[in-house]
Design a protein around this motif. Structure first.
Motif, PDB file in Angstrom:
ATOM      1  N   THR A  76       0.823  -1.205   0.000  1.00 22.79           N
ATOM      2  CA  THR A  76       0.000   0.000   0.000  1.00 22.79           C
ATOM      3  C   THR A  76       0.859   1.257   0.000  1.00 22.79           C
ATOM      4  O   THR A  76       0.623   2.188  -0.773  1.00 22.79           O
ATOM      5  CB  THR A  76      -0.904   0.006   1.251  1.00 22.79           C
ATOM      6  N   LEU A  77       1.864   1.262   0.865  1.00 26.13           N
ATOM      7  CA  LEU A  77       2.698   2.451   0.948  1.00 26.13           C
ATOM      8  C   LEU A  77       3.482   2.656  -0.343  1.00 26.13           C
ATOM      9  O   LEU A  77       3.685   3.779  -0.792  1.00 26.13           O
ATOM     10  CB  LEU A  77       3.645   2.353   2.147  1.00 26.13           C
ATOM     11  N   ILE A  78       3.885   1.563  -0.951  1.00 29.42           N
ATOM     12  CA  ILE A  78       4.580   1.662  -2.237  1.00 29.42           C
ATOM     13  C   ILE A  78       3.646   2.280  -3.275  1.00 29.42           C
ATOM     14  O   ILE A  78       4.019   3.155  -4.047  1.00 29.42           O
ATOM     15  CB  ILE A  78       5.067   0.265  -2.685  1.00 29.42           C
ATOM     16  N   MET A  79       2.392   1.833  -3.246  1.00 26.47           N
ATOM     17  CA  MET A  79       1.432   2.371  -4.201  1.00 26.47           C
ATOM     18  C   MET A  79       1.202   3.867  -3.956  1.00 26.47           C
ATOM     19  O   MET A  79       1.159   4.665  -4.894  1.00 26.47           O
ATOM     20  CB  MET A  79       0.110   1.615  -4.102  1.00 26.47           C
ATOM     21  N   PHE A  80       1.069   4.247  -2.678  1.00 26.72           N
ATOM     22  CA  PHE A  80       0.831   5.649  -2.369  1.00 26.72           C
ATOM     23  C   PHE A  80       2.013   6.523  -2.802  1.00 26.72           C
ATOM     24  O   PHE A  80       1.831   7.616  -3.322  1.00 26.72           O
ATOM     25  CB  PHE A  80       0.568   5.823  -0.866  1.00 26.72           C
ATOM     26  N   ALA A  81       3.220   6.008  -2.559  1.00 29.58           N
ATOM     27  CA  ALA A  81       4.394   6.772  -2.995  1.00 29.58           C
ATOM     28  C   ALA A  81       4.364   6.937  -4.509  1.00 29.58           C
ATOM     29  O   ALA A  81       4.703   7.996  -5.041  1.00 29.58           O
ATOM     30  CB  ALA A  81       5.669   6.072  -2.551  1.00 29.58           C
ATOM     31  N   GLY A  82       3.930   5.886  -5.196  1.00 29.51           N
ATOM     32  CA  GLY A  82       3.821   5.959  -6.650  1.00 29.51           C
ATOM     33  C   GLY A  82       2.802   7.000  -7.081  1.00 29.51           C
ATOM     34  O   GLY A  82       3.024   7.745  -8.037  1.00 29.51           O
ATOM     35  N   ILE A  83       1.676   7.066  -6.357  1.00 30.08           N
ATOM     36  CA  ILE A  83       0.646   8.053  -6.696  1.00 30.08           C
ATOM     37  C   ILE A  83       1.199   9.466  -6.561  1.00 30.08           C
ATOM     38  O   ILE A  83       1.045  10.305  -7.440  1.00 30.08           O
ATOM     39  CB  ILE A  83      -0.594   7.880  -5.783  1.00 30.08           C
ATOM     40  N   TYR A  84       1.895   9.688  -5.445  1.00 31.31           N
ATOM     41  CA  TYR A  84       2.431  11.030  -5.221  1.00 31.31           C
ATOM     42  C   TYR A  84       3.416  11.404  -6.323  1.00 31.31           C
ATOM     43  O   TYR A  84       3.305  12.456  -6.953  1.00 31.31           O
ATOM     44  CB  TYR A  84       3.117  11.073  -3.853  1.00 31.31           C
ATOM     45  N   ALA A  85       4.364  10.509  -6.578  1.00 27.98           N
ATOM     46  CA  ALA A  85       5.377  10.816  -7.586  1.00 27.98           C
ATOM     47  C   ALA A  85       4.730  10.989  -8.960  1.00 27.98           C
ATOM     48  O   ALA A  85       5.068  11.900  -9.717  1.00 27.98           O
ATOM     49  CB  ALA A  85       6.422   9.704  -7.617  1.00 27.98           C
ATOM     50  N   GLY A  86       3.776  10.117  -9.274  1.00 31.87           N
ATOM     51  CA  GLY A  86       3.096  10.195 -10.563  1.00 31.87           C
ATOM     52  C   GLY A  86       2.338  11.505 -10.718  1.00 31.87           C
ATOM     53  O   GLY A  86       2.361  12.132 -11.778  1.00 31.87           O
ATOM     54  N   ALA A  87       1.693  11.933  -9.641  1.00 25.43           N
ATOM     55  CA  ALA A  87       0.902  13.161  -9.710  1.00 25.43           C
ATOM     56  C   ALA A  87       1.803  14.366  -9.924  1.00 25.43           C
ATOM     57  O   ALA A  87       1.464  15.291 -10.660  1.00 25.43           O
ATOM     58  CB  ALA A  87       0.088  13.337  -8.433  1.00 25.43           C
ATOM     59  N   MET A  88       2.981  14.349  -9.261  1.00 26.42           N
ATOM     60  CA  MET A  88       3.915  15.451  -9.437  1.00 26.42           C
ATOM     61  C   MET A  88       4.325  15.545 -10.899  1.00 26.42           C
ATOM     62  O   MET A  88       4.447  16.622 -11.459  1.00 26.42           O
ATOM     63  CB  MET A  88       5.174  15.225  -8.582  1.00 26.42           C
ATOM     64  N   TYR A  89       4.519  14.385 -11.513  1.00 29.67           N
ATOM     65  CA  TYR A  89       4.897  14.411 -12.911  1.00 29.67           C
ATOM     66  C   TYR A  89       3.704  14.768 -13.807  1.00 29.67           C
ATOM     67  O   TYR A  89       3.804  15.609 -14.704  1.00 29.67           O
ATOM     68  CB  TYR A  89       5.504  13.073 -13.359  1.00 29.67           C
ATOM     69  N   GLY A  90       2.566  14.109 -13.558  1.00 29.26           N
ATOM     70  CA  GLY A  90       1.393  14.310 -14.416  1.00 29.26           C
ATOM     71  C   GLY A  90       0.964  15.764 -14.476  1.00 29.26           C
ATOM     72  O   GLY A  90       0.458  16.231 -15.491  1.00 29.26           O
ATOM     73  N   GLY A  91       1.176  16.481 -13.376  1.00 30.83           N
ATOM     74  CA  GLY A  91       0.776  17.876 -13.334  1.00 30.83           C
ATOM     75  C   GLY A  91       1.440  18.706 -14.423  1.00 30.83           C
ATOM     76  O   GLY A  91       0.889  19.702 -14.892  1.00 30.83           O
ATOM     77  N   SER A  92       2.625  18.284 -14.846  1.00 31.35           N
ATOM     78  CA  SER A  92       3.335  19.092 -15.836  1.00 31.35           C
ATOM     79  C   SER A  92       2.707  18.963 -17.223  1.00 31.35           C
ATOM     80  O   SER A  92       2.826  19.878 -18.040  1.00 31.35           O
ATOM     81  CB  SER A  92       4.797  18.669 -15.893  1.00 31.35           C
ATOM     82  N   THR A  93       2.047  17.844 -17.488  1.00 28.29           N
ATOM     83  CA  THR A  93       1.565  17.586 -18.841  1.00 28.29           C
ATOM     84  C   THR A  93       0.578  18.635 -19.320  1.00 28.29           C
ATOM     85  O   THR A  93       0.747  19.236 -20.385  1.00 28.29           O
ATOM     86  CB  THR A  93       0.916  16.185 -18.903  1.00 28.29           C
ATOM     87  N   THR A  94      -0.472  18.882 -18.519  1.00 26.95           N
ATOM     88  CA  THR A  94      -1.453  19.870 -18.947  1.00 26.95           C
ATOM     89  C   THR A  94      -0.887  21.283 -18.897  1.00 26.95           C
ATOM     90  O   THR A  94      -1.279  22.145 -19.680  1.00 26.95           O
ATOM     91  CB  THR A  94      -2.730  19.822 -18.092  1.00 26.95           C
ATOM     92  N   SER A  95       0.062  21.499 -17.958  1.00 24.59           N
ATOM     93  CA  SER A  95       0.681  22.830 -17.904  1.00 24.59           C
ATOM     94  C   SER A  95       1.374  23.130 -19.217  1.00 24.59           C
ATOM     95  O   SER A  95       1.268  24.227 -19.755  1.00 24.59           O
ATOM     96  CB  SER A  95       1.728  22.897 -16.801  1.00 24.59           C
ATOM     97  N   ILE A  96       2.110  22.146 -19.715  1.00 24.92           N
ATOM     98  CA  ILE A  96       2.877  22.349 -20.937  1.00 24.92           C
ATOM     99  C   ILE A  96       1.956  22.410 -22.160  1.00 24.92           C
ATOM    100  O   ILE A  96       2.043  23.316 -22.982  1.00 24.92           O
ATOM    101  CB  ILE A  96       3.917  21.218 -21.096  1.00 24.92           C
ATOM    102  N   LEU A  97       1.051  21.455 -22.250  1.00 23.22           N
ATOM    103  CA  LEU A  97       0.263  21.356 -23.482  1.00 23.22           C
ATOM    104  C   LEU A  97      -0.802  22.447 -23.571  1.00 23.22           C
ATOM    105  O   LEU A  97      -1.066  22.984 -24.644  1.00 23.22           O
ATOM    106  CB  LEU A  97      -0.397  19.983 -23.573  1.00 23.22           C
ATOM    107  N   LEU A  98      -1.445  22.759 -22.446  1.00 22.56           N
ATOM    108  CA  LEU A  98      -2.645  23.598 -22.520  1.00 22.56           C
ATOM    109  C   LEU A  98      -2.580  24.845 -21.660  1.00 22.56           C
ATOM    110  O   LEU A  98      -3.539  25.596 -21.590  1.00 22.56           O
ATOM    111  CB  LEU A  98      -3.872  22.774 -22.091  1.00 22.56           C
ATOM    112  N   ASN A  99      -1.461  25.054 -20.962  1.00 26.88           N
ATOM    113  CA  ASN A  99      -1.363  26.188 -20.058  1.00 26.88           C
ATOM    114  C   ASN A  99      -2.428  26.116 -18.963  1.00 26.88           C
ATOM    115  O   ASN A  99      -2.955  27.124 -18.531  1.00 26.88           O
ATOM    116  CB  ASN A  99      -1.479  27.522 -20.811  1.00 26.88           C
ATOM    117  N   THR A 100      -2.752  24.896 -18.547  1.00 30.91           N
ATOM    118  CA  THR A 100      -3.732  24.744 -17.469  1.00 30.91           C
ATOM    119  C   THR A 100      -3.148  23.848 -16.380  1.00 30.91           C
ATOM    120  O   THR A 100      -3.522  22.693 -16.267  1.00 30.91           O
ATOM    121  CB  THR A 100      -5.046  24.121 -17.968  1.00 30.91           C
ATOM    122  N   PRO A 101      -2.227  24.383 -15.571  1.00 28.82           N
ATOM    123  CA  PRO A 101      -1.683  23.567 -14.491  1.00 28.82           C
ATOM    124  C   PRO A 101      -2.787  23.181 -13.517  1.00 28.82           C
ATOM    125  O   PRO A 101      -3.725  23.954 -13.301  1.00 28.82           O
ATOM    126  CB  PRO A 101      -0.658  24.488 -13.821  1.00 28.82           C
ATOM    127  N   GLY A 102      -2.661  21.986 -12.961  1.00 29.38           N
ATOM    128  CA  GLY A 102      -3.688  21.508 -12.045  1.00 29.38           C
ATOM    129  C   GLY A 102      -3.362  21.814 -10.600  1.00 29.38           C
ATOM    130  O   GLY A 102      -4.212  21.771  -9.740  1.00 29.38           O
TER     131      GLY A 102
END
Lengths: 174, 342, 514
Positions: free
Chosen positions: C61-87
């Motif tokens: 579970t903790l491994i999964m949660f750490a993955g969620i956090y790290a993934g979210a930090m990365y995923g946030g950049s995608t919309t910022s770059i493509l659409l200028n809509t940071p989450g």
């Protein structure tokens, strides 16, 4: 980053100067808003006393800064008015205004009616896509309809079934 | 503008506080038949968590939902959890009271924090307007100092505070929250100037910041939920001077810390959570909800949830709950007003 | 090298098929929620917690949660770059240059430098977490209120480059942000400020609401006003480059230093109990801009402006784990939820966690390495998919943004008033775009303003209103002197020149910047 999308990036022209016409009006609005907020901060300060460690100082400082900067902006806007070319600004107020109305209606329908998330979202998608589109309805209606259904149903199912976030179910038997 | 509205709302709220509880416990609603509808719940039960996902109220609401379903208490119906965030739960409270009157299928999780929030936020609606159903769980508070502190008992601490309130800096959660309420009550019980003591209270956003402030030496004493500091107490980094439950308890050290009462002050404060129904429901409906929550409390799934979440059982229901809600409201309001947050 | 052996044992724990699966699920969910505005990792983990408890597998579970956090930090950049809509707020700095890159057809490059930078930063900062966690945490908790105040002042003067080409417009945006940060109950006294009798404003305006309003809604409404001027497709995409992983040799050589510098900023800030992920991203942006050999590119899509902040925001995550694991101090909303998860599994984070449950701690740390590799493996190929977003017909794309923006605010708060607040901020943002006020300084004001005010007042309360507290503590004094130096030395001539009106000449070079 906020500047308008030029039709072609290569043609981003230096004449797109910031001080567009209307800037003095914006400056006056900013100044008036700042003054009103400063007034509120100052009267609260007088009522409750202003101390260095208290909660009333920061509002006065910030709104005071607001007024000062707004004044600076206004002066700049007035001074440069003559030389400022029309920036690549808004070309129409109609579309964003209608879109905003659609958004407000959407939120109100979500909260206060029994239509439910899926139907409200589907209708909103259709309306918004139409407002943002420049092509005739019959060319895009199938595409828009498909998006509306897929988006609204998809979000609803993912949120309610997977995440446990309640979205209004409404009249549909979901 | 705000001030005017509040000035108008406050006397009304006080009146309601006086009249409200008697009103509801007797159940003067026209529909009152006294008999519980046998088919309750007859539609989806809505449990509102008046705070964001992941917090204490939300977890309580979701545990209720899960246990009600697992224990088969909902007949063929289901339960949903809704989050309405904001202002110590008073936004959710206002929604329950205004939009869901007379609807017995709308329940809301509440607690001591909301009682305080109503006072500090000067909310126009208070808990006396709801129909209290039960209290469910509670957690004691703990008063801790660093292990190198000169205070080893609560008495030494309060003596220092009495002599010079400014000599002790208190750290805890948000202004007007449970932690500051305890500081105010403790100052009163010890005979110190409660208002002067409350001025030495530094609010932090959440247990993490409070811990850091105690460790860095910014504050000399921290007040928080017992579980929050258990690990640091266990590690010997901080020392628990007292817990706020009636009798002493383990604050993490392995040996029980004395309660505030045992330290010689007539004070007990539990950070409790409970559940309320909207106003205007019939006496029969109220009986049905109380029965449902009684059944929930006795069910195995709920007991398992209590154990899993390490919640202390703090069950009072029916008229006992009504009386408790009322006495807590009065006590909290008094102390918050005295320390200048009312 | 005891830690090293422990870490190897940790890899032994993680590299089982089941745990790898948890890590994969975590980074995938994390990337998805990071892309959605408003639905952050904290909310996701909170909602998944009951499900996870039933699995009864603490390590997984903790491994999964750490993955969620790290993934979210990365995923946030995608919309910022493509659409200028940071989450979320930590992606705002990325959006500035990232979106300009996308506008110029360099979306693939921007996404790639973000992905690889995240990987580099995540890996280095996790190594730091593994080996210097305990001393780092000890250092972090020596920070007092006056130090935090001085740090906020230093951050504020350092990031002045965000203000953009026009000082007066930048300051106006900053002031607006400072004002937004004041709204709500004063956290020290409980006094209401600028709430205008609206109870929903008592808690202040949530940063997510502000970001959704300023970016997602503001951008869409602004686009709506200019439909006729816009090309049929959102962005003509440059053909995929020949370089390795979409980065040309020049891109690589311009990216690696910002990655490292971003990491060096993000990790320590994350470790500070009141640090956060936003400030290092803004500082990184400023730093890269100052050092850049290509000043003319800033505002037009400088790759350093994506590489640095993205690295900083990912490095801060490992930093956040430092006080969480060693002292049980959560320094972000997500960390607080993870702390709750530890509690449910009878694990008390804190000094003994490393001794009592080494397999979980080192498993978690090892899983961060694995998660980073997975993120890279997931996201580099995914760039191909993400850039397709740009080929969605504009009406549908922006309608979708509005739907997700509304959902993000409504689903989280359950309050229609919050939705209307986001709309209002969106309308203000349209006017800001119309009159070319920069958006990013608003976020700066919202984040740094309250930090400066509250820590200043705390320091005063703690010292019984003795102002000398700010010069008596060596750390405070050093930070404040640094701030004075940062403000005074490089900027004085430039400021004077700007005030004298060289501004218009400068604007030629920075025409798109603000």
């Amino acid at each position: 980053m906020t500047s308008a999308l030029p039709p072609d990036p290569e043609q981003a022209t230096p004449e797109a100067a910031p001080s567009a016409s209307g800037a003095p009006v914006a400056g006056v609005v900013l100044l008036l808003a700042g003054a009103a907020l400063l007034w509120q901060a100052v009267t609260t300060g007088i009522d409750n006393g202003v101390t260095l460690g208290g909660p009333t100082l920061a509002p006065i400082v910030v709104t005071g800064l607001w007024v000062a900067v707004a004044l600076g902006y206004l002066l700049e806007a007035v001074r440069k008015r003559a030389v400022a070319g029309e920036a690549a600004g808004l070309t129409t107020w109609r579309t964003p205004l209608l879109l905003l109305v659609a958004l407000v209606c959407y939120a109100v329908v979500l909260k206060y009616t029994v239509l439910g998330y899926v139907l409200a979202t589907a209708v909103f998608v259709l309306v918004a896509a139409r407002l943002l589109s420049t092509r005739p309805v019959r060319e895009v209606i199938v595409r828009d309809l498909a998006t509306a259904v897929a988006l609204s149903l998809g979000i609803y199912l993912v949120f309610t079934r997977l995440l446990g976030i309640v979205l209004p179910a409404g009249v549909l038997p979901l | 503008m705000l001030r005017l509205r509040l000035a108008a709302a406050l006397p009304a709220a006080v009146l309601l506080l006086a009249a409200g509880c008697a009103d509801q416990s007797v159940g003067e609603s026209p529909a009152a038949s006294g008999a519980a509808p046998a088919d309750y719940p007859s539609k989806t039960l809505q449990i509102m968590a008046p705070a964001g996902a992941g917090g204490g109220w939300d977890t309580t609401a979701r545990s209720m939902q899960k246990s009600l379903q697992d224990a088969g208490l909902l007949k063929s119906q289901s339960a949903e959890v809704r989050n309405v965030t904001g202002a110590a739960g008073t936004i959710g409270l206002a929604e329950l009271v205004t939009s869901h009157q007379k609807d017995p299928h709308q329940l809301m999780v509440t607690g001591l924090v909301m009682v305080g929030g109503v006072v500090t936020n000067k909310a126009p609606v208070d808990l006396s307007k709801t129909t209290p159903i039960a209290t469910l769980t509670a957690e004691s508070e703990v008063v801790v100092v660093r292990n190198d502190s000169k205070y080893t008992t609560l008495k030494q601490l309060t003596d220092a505070v009495k002599a010079d309130p400014a000599s002790v800096k208190w750290g805890g959660g948000s202004a007007g929250g449970t932690d500051q309420i305890l500081v105010g009550l403790l100052a009163k019980a010890a005979g110190a100037d409660a208002k002067a003591v409350a001025k030495q209270y530094i609010a932090y956003s959440g247990g993490g910041e409070t811990k850091a402030a105690l460790l860095s030496g910014d504050v000399s004493v921290a007040v928080s939920g017992t579980s929050e500091f258990a690990d640091l107490v266990k590690a010997g980094t901080v020392r628990a001077l007292a817990v706020s439950s009636a009798t002493g308890g383990d604050a993490g050290a392995g040996t029980p810390a004395p309660s505030i009462k045992e330290s010689g002050f007539d004070l007990e404060l539990m950070n409790w959570r409970g559940v309320v129904a909207p106003p205007g429901i019939s006496a029969g409906e109220r009986t049905a909800i109380i029965k449902l929550v009684d059944d929930l409390h006795n069910s195995a799934p709920w007991k398992a949830e209590l154990a899993a979440k390490k919640w202390q059982d703090f069950y009072k229901s029916g008229d006992e709950a009504v009386a408790f809600y009322e006495s807590e409201s009065t006590r909290i309001k008094t102390v918050l007003t005295e320390i200048g947050l009312g | 090298m005891n830690s090293f052996m422990d870490l190897m044992a940790g890899f032994g724990t993680v590299l089982t098929p089941v745990n790898l699966l948890y890590a994969a699920i975590g980074v995938t969910i994390g990337t998805l929620v990071g892309v959605l505005p408003g639905i952050g990792p904290a909310l996701t983990i909170a909602l998944l917690l009951p499900v996870a408890l039933r699995l009864d597998d603490p390590t997984g579970t903790l491994i999964m949660f750490a993955g969620i956090y790290a993934g979210a930090m990365y995923g946030g950049s995608t919309t910022s770059i493509l659409l200028n809509t940071p989450g979320e707020s930590a992606s705002v700095a990325t959006s500035i240059e990232g979106y300009q890159m996308a506008r110029r057809g360099r979306a693939r490059t921007a996404l790639a430098t973000a992905a690889i930078g995240s990987f580099v930063a995540g890996t280095i900062s996790t190594i730091l977490l593994a080996f210097v966690a305990t001393p780092m945490a000890k250092l972090a908790v020596t920070f007092r209120a006056s130090d935090y105040f001085a740090l906020a002042v230093l951050a504020m003067v350092t990031v002045t480059a965000m203000v953009g080409a026009s000082l007066v417009r930048g300051l106006m945006s900053l002031t607006f942000g400072l004002f937004l940060g004041l709204i709500g109950l004063d956290s020290l006294t409980g006094q209401a400020r600028f709430t205008f009798g609206v109870p929903e404003l008592l808690d202040g305006v949530d940063i997510v609401t502000i970001i959704v309003g300023l970016f997602a809604i503001g951008e869409t409404l602004f686009i709506a006003s200019r439909l006729r001027d816009l090309p049929a497709h959102v962005t003509p995409l440059e053909p995929a480059g020949k370089g390795f992983a979409w980065l040309s040799r020049a891109d690589w050589s311009r990216s690696w230093r910002p990655w490292l510098r971003g990491t060096a900023l993000g990790f320590p800030f994350g470790a500070l109990p009141s640090g956060g992920a936003e400030i290092p991203t803004f500082v990184s942006y400023t730093l890269e801009k100052r050092r850049s050999k290509h000043p003319e590119e800033w505002g037009n899509g400088a790759i350093e402006g994506v590489a640095g902040p993205e690295a900083a925001n990912n490095a801060s995550f490992s930093g956040v784990l430092v006080p969480l694991l060693t002292l049980g101090i959560p320094t972000s909303a997500t960390a607080a939820v993870m702390l709750a998860a530890f509690g449910y599994f009878d694990l008390a984070p804190g000094p003994q966690l490393f001794e009592k449950s080494p397999e979980i701690v080192w498993g978690l740390i090892a899983s961060l390495f694995v998660g980073n590799v997975m993120l890279l493996a997931l996201n580099l190929p995914m760039i191909r998919v993400w850039v397709k977003v740009l080929q969605i017909p504009r009406p549908l794309l922006y309608t979708g943004i509005l739907v997700f923006a509304t959902l993000g605010v409504y689903a989280v708060s359950g309050s229609i008033v919050d939705v209307f607040i986001a709309f209002t901020i969106g309308v203000i943002a349209v006017f800001m775009r119309r009159y070319e006020f920069p958006i990013a300084p608003v976020i700066l004001g919202v984040i740094l303003g309250p930090m400066m005010e509250i820590q200043f007042r705390r320091a005063l309360l703690l010292s019984d209103n003795d102002l000398t507290i700010f010069v008596r503590r060596p750390l405070t004094l050093i930070l404040l002197l640094l701030a004075v130096a940062a403000l005074g030395l490089p900027h004085l001539p430039k400021l004077i020149a700007r005030l004298r009106g060289r501004e218009s000449a400068k604007r030629l070079a920075f025409s798109d910047e603000d």
